[in-house]
Design a protein around this motif. Structure first.
Motif, short mmCIF file in Angstrom:
data_model
loop_
_atom_site.label_atom_id
_atom_site.label_comp_id
_atom_site.label_asym_id
_atom_site.label_seq_id
_atom_site.Cartn_x
_atom_site.Cartn_y
_atom_site.Cartn_z
N LEU A 187 0.10 0.49 -9.47
CA LEU A 187 1.13 -0.90 -9.59
C LEU A 187 2.25 -0.98 -9.03
CD1 LEU A 187 0.99 -0.52 -13.49
CD2 LEU A 187 -0.49 -2.09 -12.32
N SER A 188 3.15 -0.22 -8.52
CA SER A 188 4.01 -0.29 -7.69
C SER A 188 3.93 -0.76 -6.16
CB SER A 188 4.71 1.10 -7.33
OG SER A 188 5.42 1.48 -8.80
N ALA A 189 2.53 -0.45 -5.83
CA ALA A 189 1.99 -0.93 -4.37
C ALA A 189 1.50 -2.24 -4.57
CB ALA A 189 1.16 0.10 -4.05
N GLY A 190 1.31 -2.73 -5.58
CA GLY A 190 0.61 -4.07 -5.78
C GLY A 190 -0.64 -4.09 -5.63
N ALA A 191 -1.36 -3.11 -5.92
CA ALA A 191 -2.90 -2.90 -5.77
C ALA A 191 -3.49 -3.72 -7.00
CB ALA A 191 -3.25 -1.09 -5.62
N LEU A 192 -4.78 -4.12 -6.76
CA LEU A 192 -5.54 -4.71 -7.67
C LEU A 192 -6.17 -3.71 -8.60
CD1 LEU A 192 -6.83 -7.28 -9.06
CD2 LEU A 192 -8.52 -7.11 -7.28
N ILE A 193 -5.78 -3.66 -9.85
CA ILE A 193 -6.15 -2.53 -10.71
C ILE A 193 -6.85 -3.58 -11.76
CG2 ILE A 193 -5.66 -0.89 -12.26
CD1 ILE A 193 -5.38 -0.17 -9.21
N THR A 194 -8.50 -3.10 -11.81
CA THR A 194 -9.09 -4.07 -12.62
C THR A 194 -9.39 -3.05 -14.04
OG1 THR A 194 -11.02 -3.63 -11.69
CG2 THR A 194 -9.98 -5.69 -11.05
N ASP A 195 -9.59 -1.71 -13.93
CA ASP A 195 -9.69 -0.76 -14.71
C ASP A 195 -9.17 0.53 -14.31
OD1 ASP A 195 -11.54 0.14 -12.83
OD2 ASP A 195 -13.36 -0.07 -14.18
N GLU A 196 -9.14 1.47 -15.09
CA GLU A 196 -8.49 2.80 -14.98
C GLU A 196 -9.02 3.55 -13.77
OE1 GLU A 196 -7.26 0.99 -17.92
OE2 GLU A 196 -9.47 1.95 -18.40
N ALA A 197 -10.56 3.29 -13.57
CA ALA A 197 -11.21 4.07 -12.50
C ALA A 197 -10.63 3.48 -11.38
CB ALA A 197 -12.64 3.69 -12.51
N SER A 198 -10.29 2.19 -11.10
CA SER A 198 -9.92 1.63 -9.76
C SER A 198 -8.59 2.10 -9.54
CB SER A 198 -9.90 0.06 -10.02
OG SER A 198 -8.96 -0.25 -10.93
N ALA A 199 -7.88 2.78 -10.34
CA ALA A 199 -6.37 3.12 -9.81
C ALA A 199 -6.78 4.66 -9.38
CB ALA A 199 -5.45 3.27 -11.23
N MET A 200 -7.76 5.40 -10.01
CA MET A 200 -8.02 6.68 -9.52
C MET A 200 -8.80 6.38 -7.85
SD MET A 200 -6.88 8.62 -11.85
CE MET A 200 -7.81 10.26 -11.75
N GLU A 201 -9.47 5.49 -7.84
CA GLU A 201 -10.26 5.32 -6.45
C GLU A 201 -9.02 4.95 -5.57
OE1 GLU A 201 -13.22 2.03 -7.03
OE2 GLU A 201 -13.43 2.72 -9.28
N TRP A 202 -8.13 4.21 -5.68
CA TRP A 202 -7.09 3.71 -5.01
C TRP A 202 -6.40 4.80 -4.35
CZ3 TRP A 202 -1.81 4.56 -5.54
CH2 TRP A 202 -0.94 4.10 -4.53
N ALA A 203 -6.14 5.94 -5.34
CA ALA A 203 -5.42 7.22 -4.97
C ALA A 203 -6.27 8.17 -4.27
CB ALA A 203 -4.96 7.81 -6.13
N GLY A 204 -7.57 7.71 -4.24
CA GLY A 204 -8.58 8.53 -3.23
C GLY A 204 -9.31 9.50 -3.98
N GLU A 205 -9.63 9.21 -5.35
CA GLU A 205 -10.36 10.28 -6.25
C GLU A 205 -11.93 9.63 -6.39
OE1 GLU A 205 -9.71 12.83 -7.65
OE2 GLU A 205 -7.45 13.09 -7.62
N ALA A 206 -12.92 10.23 -6.92
CA ALA A 206 -14.05 9.54 -7.00
C ALA A 206 -14.42 10.01 -8.41
CB ALA A 206 -14.94 10.15 -5.98
#
Length: 240
Positions: A187-206
């Protein structure tokens, strides 16, 4: 980004999080969709019953709109497992507000307020997947229909292969500490977050994918109410 052992949950405590601060404008109703009547109680009440009734869920944190005038009247509002927080303008803000009140050593199950047909066996399968997916996982359904990509004028541009495509569902399950950290950073980086998984994906998780039931529908449009009523009636008949 690889998860550190220090951020992984050290116990089996399960906390459900329900972002319920939205206004549900697509339903065409002045009443937020989570409070629309579905048989004998509102949609949110049904959703909470599914979570509160699961023996492994020790707490349910509900994120509410700051001007919410309906939740306090629900029978579920006084349940000892219930904790409420003030939500934000977007789903991700509401989830983060709830995570800030959650035990950092627990697992978070984030579930849509407008998915009232969640079955206990879906929760069971998701929780059982923790050993296979210690980074977290979500309920999902493989795409079955032919997928089309449209051009700006609403015409078919191309057919998209449905191979390895999934419909994301909820609950979505992650360690509280890692989800909170990655969601806040995204959120601080202004990333598009549509669900919780997308936040984890943004951080490099699978995150893992766990096959869920087709009747775990989200009530988004008026026609969905009739379908949800059918599924709830069928589920209640099976129990009775």
């Amino acid at each position: 980004m690889t998860e550190t052992l220090a951020m992984l949950p050290t116990q089996d405590k399960i906390i459900a999080i329900v972002p319920a601060a939205g206004i549900g404008s697509r339903m065409g109703s002045e009443l937020p969709k989570q409070y629309l009547l579905l048989d004998d109680q509102c949609i949110l009440a049904h959703t909470l019953d599914r979570l509160l009734g699961h023996p492994q869920i020790s707490q349910v944190i509900v994120a509410l709109h700051p001007a919410d005038e309906h939740f306090a009247a629900l029978a579920q509002a006084s349940h000892p497992k219930i904790l409420t927080v003030t939500g934000g303008g977007e789903r991700a803000d509401s989830v983060l507000a709830a995570l800030n009140r959650a035990d950092e050593h627990a697992w978070a199950l984030v579930h849509d307020a407008a998915r009232p047909c969640l079955a206990a066996d879906d929760i069971d399968r998701l929780l059982a997947a923790r050993s296979e997916f210690p980074q977290g996982a979500i309920l999902a359904m493989p795409v079955r229909d032919t997928m089309k990509r449209a051009d700006p004028k609403g015409r078919i541009q191309t057919t998209v292969s449905r191979e390895r495509l999934w419909h994301a569902l909820t609950p979505q399950m992650f360690p509280v500490a890692s989800l909170r950290s990655h969601l806040a950073a995204a959120l601080s980086a202004g990333a598009l977050i549509t669900d919780e998984a997308s936040a984890m994906e943004w951080a490099g998780e699978a995150p893992g994918l766990v096959v869920g039931r087709a009747d775990n529908i989200k009530v988004t449009h008026p026609d969905d109410l009739r379908l949800a009523r059918l599924f709830l009636t069928r589920a209640n008949s099976a129990l009775g």
